[in-house]
Design an enzyme around this catalytic site. Sequence first.
Site, PDB file in Angstrom:
ATOM      1  N   ASP A  14       0.890  -1.352  -0.211  1.00 29.15           N
ATOM      2  CA  ASP A  14      -0.022  -0.483  -0.177  1.00 29.15           C
ATOM      3  C   ASP A  14       1.137   1.324  -0.040  1.00 29.15           C
ATOM      4  O   ASP A  14       0.851   1.564   0.559  1.00 29.15           O
ATOM      5  CB  ASP A  14      -0.476   0.109   1.241  1.00 29.15           C
ATOM      6  CG  ASP A  14      -0.140   0.246   2.683  1.00 29.15           C
ATOM      7  OD1 ASP A  14      -0.880   0.572   3.505  1.00 29.15           O
ATOM      8  OD2 ASP A  14       1.350  -0.619   2.353  1.00 29.15           O
ATOM      9  N   ASP A  19       6.363   1.047   1.903  1.00 26.39           N
ATOM     10  CA  ASP A  19       6.483   0.171   0.707  1.00 26.39           C
ATOM     11  C   ASP A  19       7.293   0.040  -0.594  1.00 26.39           C
ATOM     12  O   ASP A  19       7.823  -0.298  -1.346  1.00 26.39           O
ATOM     13  CB  ASP A  19       4.994  -0.019   0.610  1.00 26.39           C
ATOM     14  CG  ASP A  19       3.778   0.474   1.467  1.00 26.39           C
ATOM     15  OD1 ASP A  19       3.658   1.068   2.561  1.00 26.39           O
ATOM     16  OD2 ASP A  19       3.542  -1.010   1.943  1.00 26.39           O
ATOM     17  N   ASN A  44      -2.326   2.510   3.682  1.00 27.13           N
ATOM     18  CA  ASN A  44      -1.761   3.949   4.134  1.00 27.13           C
ATOM     19  C   ASN A  44      -2.272   5.088   3.452  1.00 27.13           C
ATOM     20  O   ASN A  44      -2.730   6.031   3.800  1.00 27.13           O
ATOM     21  CB  ASN A  44      -0.683   3.973   2.912  1.00 27.13           C
ATOM     22  CG  ASN A  44       0.223   3.325   4.387  1.00 27.13           C
ATOM     23  OD1 ASN A  44       0.233   3.050   5.379  1.00 27.13           O
ATOM     24  ND2 ASN A  44       1.616   2.681   3.712  1.00 27.13           N
ATOM     25  N   THR A 129       3.481  -5.761   2.170  1.00 22.29           N
ATOM     26  CA  THR A 129       3.651  -4.872   2.996  1.00 22.29           C
ATOM     27  C   THR A 129       2.587  -4.102   3.201  1.00 22.29           C
ATOM     28  O   THR A 129       2.744  -2.845   3.807  1.00 22.29           O
ATOM     29  CB  THR A 129       4.665  -3.981   2.350  1.00 22.29           C
ATOM     30  OG1 THR A 129       4.468  -3.797   1.034  1.00 22.29           O
ATOM     31  CG2 THR A 129       5.654  -5.347   2.325  1.00 22.29           C
ATOM     32  N   PHE A 170      -1.055  -1.263  12.321  1.00 22.76           N
ATOM     33  CA  PHE A 170      -1.830  -0.632  11.586  1.00 22.76           C
ATOM     34  C   PHE A 170      -2.708  -2.122  10.376  1.00 22.76           C
ATOM     35  O   PHE A 170      -3.145  -2.017  10.317  1.00 22.76           O
ATOM     36  CB  PHE A 170      -0.970   0.626  10.731  1.00 22.76           C
ATOM     37  CG  PHE A 170      -1.649   1.037   9.164  1.00 22.76           C
ATOM     38  CD1 PHE A 170      -1.735   0.950   7.820  1.00 22.76           C
ATOM     39  CD2 PHE A 170      -3.040   1.816  10.098  1.00 22.76           C
ATOM     40  CE1 PHE A 170      -2.190   1.469   7.034  1.00 22.76           C
ATOM     41  CE2 PHE A 170      -3.459   2.896   9.176  1.00 22.76           C
ATOM     42  CZ  PHE A 170      -3.329   1.673   7.423  1.00 22.76           C
ATOM     43  N   ASN A 171      -1.153  -2.567   9.871  1.00 25.61           N
ATOM     44  CA  ASN A 171      -1.652  -2.847   8.290  1.00 25.61           C
ATOM     45  C   ASN A 171      -2.965  -4.606   9.171  1.00 25.61           C
ATOM     46  O   ASN A 171      -3.688  -4.308   8.446  1.00 25.61           O
ATOM     47  CB  ASN A 171      -0.311  -4.124   7.969  1.00 25.61           C
ATOM     48  CG  ASN A 171       0.155  -2.874   7.006  1.00 25.61           C
ATOM     49  OD1 ASN A 171       0.158  -1.575   6.946  1.00 25.61           O
ATOM     50  ND2 ASN A 171       1.609  -3.278   7.051  1.00 25.61           N
ATOM     51  N   HIS A 242      10.331  -0.323   8.211  1.00 26.73           N
ATOM     52  CA  HIS A 242       9.142  -1.788   8.497  1.00 26.73           C
ATOM     53  C   HIS A 242       9.024  -2.612   7.248  1.00 26.73           C
ATOM     54  O   HIS A 242       9.374  -3.483   7.399  1.00 26.73           O
ATOM     55  CB  HIS A 242       7.227  -0.773   8.741  1.00 26.73           C
ATOM     56  CG  HIS A 242       7.337  -0.090  10.430  1.00 26.73           C
ATOM     57  ND1 HIS A 242       7.572  -0.427  11.013  1.00 26.73           N
ATOM     58  CD2 HIS A 242       6.669   1.261   9.908  1.00 26.73           C
ATOM     59  CE1 HIS A 242       6.862   0.411  11.805  1.00 26.73           C
ATOM     60  NE2 HIS A 242       6.270   1.740  11.338  1.00 26.73           N
ATOM     61  N   ASP A 243       8.356  -2.195   6.251  1.00 23.88           N
ATOM     62  CA  ASP A 243       8.145  -2.826   4.976  1.00 23.88           C
ATOM     63  C   ASP A 243       9.602  -3.474   4.790  1.00 23.88           C
ATOM     64  O   ASP A 243       9.754  -4.400   3.755  1.00 23.88           O
ATOM     65  CB  ASP A 243       7.615  -2.404   4.460  1.00 23.88           C
ATOM     66  CG  ASP A 243       6.410  -2.311   4.213  1.00 23.88           C
ATOM     67  OD1 ASP A 243       5.489  -0.863   3.973  1.00 23.88           O
ATOM     68  OD2 ASP A 243       6.236  -2.413   5.514  1.00 23.88           O
TER      69      ASP A 243
HETATM   70  O1  RIB Z   1       2.872   0.167  10.588  1.00 26.39           O
HETATM   71  C1  RIB Z   1       4.150   0.019   9.591  1.00 26.39           C
HETATM   72  C2  RIB Z   1       3.069  -0.574   8.207  1.00 26.39           C
HETATM   73  O2  RIB Z   1       1.847   0.225   8.046  1.00 26.39           O
HETATM   74  C3  RIB Z   1       3.849  -0.238   7.253  1.00 26.39           C
HETATM   75  O3  RIB Z   1       3.364  -1.310   6.414  1.00 26.39           O
HETATM   76  C4  RIB Z   1       3.743   1.153   6.673  1.00 26.39           C
HETATM   77  O4  RIB Z   1       3.726   1.367   5.407  1.00 26.39           O
HETATM   78  C5  RIB Z   1       1.585   1.182   6.897  1.00 26.39           C
HETATM   79  O5  RIB Z   1       1.183   0.198   5.587  1.00 26.39           O
HETATM   80 CA    CA Z   2       2.874  -0.970   3.878  1.00 25.75          CA
END
Ligand code: RIB
Ligand code: CA
Length: 318
Positions: A14, A19, A44, A129, A170-171, A242-243
């Site tokens: 996203d 990403d 996102n 991701t 979040f994801n 993160h990704d």
């Molecule tokens: O929590 C971080 C994740 O949420 C990452 O993948 C960031 O791109 C958002 O999608």
């Molecule tokens: Ca992401």
Amino acid sequence: MENKKKKILILDGDPGHDDAIAMVLAAAFKDELDIRAITAVGGNQTLAKTTLNYRKIAALLNLKDVPIAAGRDKPLMTDLIIAPNYHGESGLDGPKLPDPISELSPLSAVELMAKTIKEAEDKVTIVATGPQTNVASLLLAHPELKEKIECISIMGGGLNHGNWTAAAEFNILVDPESMDIELRSGVPVIMSGLDVTEKAYVLPEEWDKFRNDNKVAKVVAEWCDFFYIHLKELGWPGALMHDPCAVMYLVHPEIFVAKDYYVEMELKGEYCRGATVPDYYGLTGNKPNCKCLLDVDREKFVEILSEAVRSFKEAEDE
Ligand code: RIB
Ligand code: CA
């Protein structure tokens, strides 16, 4: 050095700044990874924006032959949550990117994923991701393809905390049902959760070092500039990668610490919906279903990421 086969890759996400950097990293690992398809999901930002962002990043990387498809615009059971506070109105605010150089695939994400897996000469690795909606939809629509999926390397979850609620990352919070489907699928899952991704940060002075190396490096540095705005307000020392962890592990597992646990999803709960709950002591009696990344050699991570970003100079000099 034995001539290892490339991993056949489907990239789902996203974009989103991290990403986007994950996609740059995957493209830089051209001797180890073969990106066969890219699929966008709402997360996102809205699906229209994440799809356009993938098409622009593909133009930046000159990936003109990799099909890109739009996937699910919202989670399986709930409404979409977006994160403009981190990624801006476009989902990838900051540097101007080139216009797309290829048309959007007429297939849906699930159709493109299924076609790619069916046609592949070997098992396929999925990197996901964003919210896991496209991947779960694939597993529901094509259970017969599970045996041709090597693994699903995701960014998502957190064994001990969240970053969108106290309990949920979040994801996974955006679409917990999809993660539940994935964890119950029997397909190997590699989870780059917050336990490792919050340790995989790049410092401003570290991304400044490659900023002027080549045009891709400049864009990556400016994505870090933007992504760090909100993270700095929250007190982080650097931009959280993160990704990119979900890609990095596939090529450099040696810089990570990972443990296999049985992980289950909390789908209810006033405070804990979206929590990825690890069975540390085997109390459920279930076999592990998830390789959980717990730690990373940050300096090594940054060194490899910087080298990957610099590798685009050759293309520029050609
Ligand atoms: O929590 C971080 C994740 O949420 C990452 O993948 C960031 O791109 C958002 O999608
Ligand atoms: Ca992401």
